[in-house]
Scaffold this active site. Structure first.
Site, PDB file in Angstrom:
ATOM      1  N   GLU A 121       0.843  -1.204   0.000  1.00 60.83           N
ATOM      2  CA  GLU A 121       0.000   0.000   0.000  1.00 60.83           C
ATOM      3  C   GLU A 121       0.875   1.248   0.000  1.00 60.83           C
ATOM      4  O   GLU A 121       1.868   1.322   0.733  1.00 60.83           O
ATOM      5  CB  GLU A 121      -0.870  -0.022   1.258  1.00 60.83           C
ATOM      6  CG  GLU A 121      -2.270   0.450   1.040  1.00 60.83           C
ATOM      7  CD  GLU A 121      -3.054  -0.416   0.063  1.00 60.83           C
ATOM      8  OE1 GLU A 121      -3.137  -0.047  -1.120  1.00 60.83           O
ATOM      9  OE2 GLU A 121      -3.576  -1.458   0.486  1.00 60.83           O
ATOM     10  N   ASP A 150       2.961   2.132  -4.929  1.00 58.51           N
ATOM     11  CA  ASP A 150       2.960   2.223  -6.409  1.00 58.51           C
ATOM     12  C   ASP A 150       3.572   3.527  -6.901  1.00 58.51           C
ATOM     13  O   ASP A 150       4.369   3.542  -7.827  1.00 58.51           O
ATOM     14  CB  ASP A 150       1.569   1.947  -7.014  1.00 58.51           C
ATOM     15  CG  ASP A 150       0.469   2.904  -6.603  1.00 58.51           C
ATOM     16  OD1 ASP A 150       0.685   3.729  -5.692  1.00 58.51           O
ATOM     17  OD2 ASP A 150      -0.629   2.835  -7.209  1.00 58.51           O
ATOM     18  N   SER A 202     -11.765   0.923  -5.792  1.00 61.24           N
ATOM     19  CA  SER A 202     -11.414   1.410  -7.132  1.00 61.24           C
ATOM     20  C   SER A 202     -12.555   1.426  -8.132  1.00 61.24           C
ATOM     21  O   SER A 202     -12.387   1.055  -9.293  1.00 61.24           O
ATOM     22  CB  SER A 202     -10.241   0.606  -7.712  1.00 61.24           C
ATOM     23  OG  SER A 202      -9.102   0.862  -6.976  1.00 61.24           O
ATOM     24  N   SER A 203     -13.708   1.897  -7.697  1.00 66.78           N
ATOM     25  CA  SER A 203     -14.804   2.036  -8.665  1.00 66.78           C
ATOM     26  C   SER A 203     -14.425   3.072  -9.727  1.00 66.78           C
ATOM     27  O   SER A 203     -14.807   2.928 -10.891  1.00 66.78           O
ATOM     28  CB  SER A 203     -16.103   2.427  -7.959  1.00 66.78           C
ATOM     29  OG  SER A 203     -15.930   3.610  -7.217  1.00 66.78           O
ATOM     30  N   ASP A 223      -4.346   0.681  -9.548  1.00 65.49           N
ATOM     31  CA  ASP A 223      -5.776   0.389  -9.678  1.00 65.49           C
ATOM     32  C   ASP A 223      -6.172   0.155 -11.131  1.00 65.49           C
ATOM     33  O   ASP A 223      -6.921  -0.782 -11.453  1.00 65.49           O
ATOM     34  CB  ASP A 223      -6.611   1.541  -9.097  1.00 65.49           C
ATOM     35  CG  ASP A 223      -6.234   1.849  -7.667  1.00 65.49           C
ATOM     36  OD1 ASP A 223      -5.584   0.997  -7.023  1.00 65.49           O
ATOM     37  OD2 ASP A 223      -6.574   2.947  -7.182  1.00 65.49           O
TER      38      ASP A 223
HETATM   39  C1  GLA Z   1      -5.228   4.563  -4.213  1.00 60.32           C
HETATM   40  C2  GLA Z   1      -4.457   4.942  -5.477  1.00 60.32           C
HETATM   41  C3  GLA Z   1      -3.420   3.873  -5.816  1.00 60.32           C
HETATM   42  C4  GLA Z   1      -2.541   3.549  -4.603  1.00 60.32           C
HETATM   43  C5  GLA Z   1      -3.396   3.299  -3.356  1.00 60.32           C
HETATM   44  C6  GLA Z   1      -2.573   3.147  -2.110  1.00 60.32           C
HETATM   45  O1  GLA Z   1      -5.981   3.421  -4.454  1.00 60.32           O
HETATM   46  O2  GLA Z   1      -5.325   5.109  -6.564  1.00 60.32           O
HETATM   47  O3  GLA Z   1      -2.640   4.294  -6.917  1.00 60.32           O
HETATM   48  O4  GLA Z   1      -1.598   4.558  -4.384  1.00 60.32           O
HETATM   49  O5  GLA Z   1      -4.324   4.339  -3.141  1.00 60.32           O
HETATM   50  O6  GLA Z   1      -1.810   1.993  -2.158  1.00 60.32           O
END
Ligand code: GLA
Length: 384
Positions: free
Chosen positions: A33, A36, A124-125, A170
């Site tokens: 987490e 990325d 991640s909708s 995502d």
């Molecule tokens: C959100 C962002 C991702 C990532 C996460 C944390 O989902 O869209 O790119 O940084 O937070 O891991």
């Protein structure tokens, strides 16, 4: 909603037959987490909750959108459009159009959309909507844009149009997820490996608990965390001149972060240790050691709570309750944090106990109602 139902809804709304239909899934990140955007490693899986888009080309430059969930229509002209405050859901589609238009002329479109990914739950909708839109546009216009290009374009829509400086995780998993697999991604090289998920043959399941706290990424401290990581890199260059991101710092150099001021030190420590945990987690999956995998999930939560400081009381409570159930292998907050969901790996024989405990105690100790979902690793975006 299924293919036949969205097709019917499209026909009813636009009085047109035979739309092209695409599906894009949401995701849950198992570990890795806030790594990325630090060029690091992540291990998400696509889930069996998705967004469906049905679309056709128009002969003019207008885009007519109809959201079945909001029962709202939104119309814009491809020659002249911006971000809109009303019907903010349309910005994800507008953003993807804007990114295509940088290089590719587009025709107008009629689009109907519907989704069952819980919104604001850290699943991640929005990435699914961007990826689904990118794929729909590609296929309607018969372009040969590659999946990686579509992923980058979807991320750019979020970064440059919606205004959230998210990483690539995502959009990547929504596009390239695979049934019964988790995706191990190197966010620097974009090399990835689909690792078979061993949970089912251990009679264990991935359970997501939505805390009920919606915190949009736009108004969160997400961008601040990103800046702090960049600051940490600038300062750590004094000791390690070759580094360009926190990804370049291995666990053997962890002591160097102690020279940073407290906040930067904590942020850097999280990213460095989390990258190591992801790599170890992949090894544990491959050797079928799901107990050790679960332990790393627990450690990830502590690091996100204490060092990265993106958890909150409610997420901590769910994680604690989850971990107190004897059949739980591991539990952690997932996604950006500041609300949203937790993810747990739980023995099937303990699921009822898990649910009962969370439903009873969480609702009693907070003002929120939790929602509990069991998700299976699913296939990524595709035309159906
Ligand atoms: C959100 C962002 C991702 C990532 C996460 C944390 O989902 O869209 O790119 O940084 O937070 O891991």
């Amino acid at each position: 909603m299924n293919k036949a139902e969205i097709k019917k809804a499209f026909q009813e709304h636009f009085s047109q037959d035979d739309p092209l239909i695409v599906l894009a899934p949401g995701r849950v990140n198992l570990i890795g987490e806030h790594t990325d955007y630090n060029d690091g490693f992540v291990l998400p899986m696509a889930i069996d909750a998705k967004i469906l888009l049905a679309g056709s080309l128009r002969t003019d430059k207008q885009v007519h959108l109809y959201s079945l969930d909001y029962q709202e229509e939104n119309i814009f002209n491809l020659d002249d459009f911006t971000v809109t405050k009303e019907q903010a859901w349309s910005n994800y589609i507008r953003g993807v159009c804007a990114m295509f238009l940088k290089t590719t002329p587009l025709s107008g479109m009629n689009i109907v959309l519907q989704g069952d990914i819980p919104q604001g739950a850290g699943l991640s909708s929005s990435a699914a909507l961007e990826v689904g839109t990118a794929l729909l546009i590609r296929n309607l216009h018969k372009l040969n844009t590659s999946p990686i290009e579509l992923i980058k374009l979807a991320q750019q829509a979020e970064n440059d149009f919606v205004g959230v400086k998210c990483g690539i995780m995502d959009q990547f998993i929504s596009m390239l997820g695979s049934k019964d697999h988790v995706l191990f991604l190197d966010c620097r090289s974009l090399e990835y490996e689909l690792v078979p998920a061993p949970f089912r043959h251990h009679n264990a399941s991935i359970i997501v608990v939505d805390s009920g706290i919606k915190r949009g990424l736009v108004d969160s401290e997400y961008n601040l965390r990103r800046n702090q990581c960049e600051q940490a890199v600038i300062q750590l260059k004094q000791h390690l001149p070759h580094i360009t991101s926190l990804r370049d710092i291995g666990i053997e150099h962890l002591h160097l972060v102690n020279s940073l001021e407290t906040d930067l030190c904590k942020r850097a420590r999280h990213v460095i240790t989390e990258n190591k945990r992801v790599q170890d987690a992949v090894e544990y999956l491959k050797t079928d050691s799901i107990k050790q995998f679960g332990k790393l999930m627990n450690e990830s939560h502590v690091s996100l709570r204490d060092d990265y400081q993106v958890s909150c009381r409610e997420l901590d409570l769910i994680v604690e309750l989850a971990q107190s159930v004897p059949g739980t292998y591991g539990a952690r907050m997932t996604g950006a944090g500041f609300g949203g969901s937790t993810v747990s790996l739980v023995a099937d024989s303990s699921i009822e106990q898990f649910k009962a405990k969370i439903l009873e105690i969480y609702a009693k100790q907070t003002k929120y109602t939790p929602k509990i979902y069991i998700y299976h690793p699913s296939q990524g975006a595709r035309q159906i």
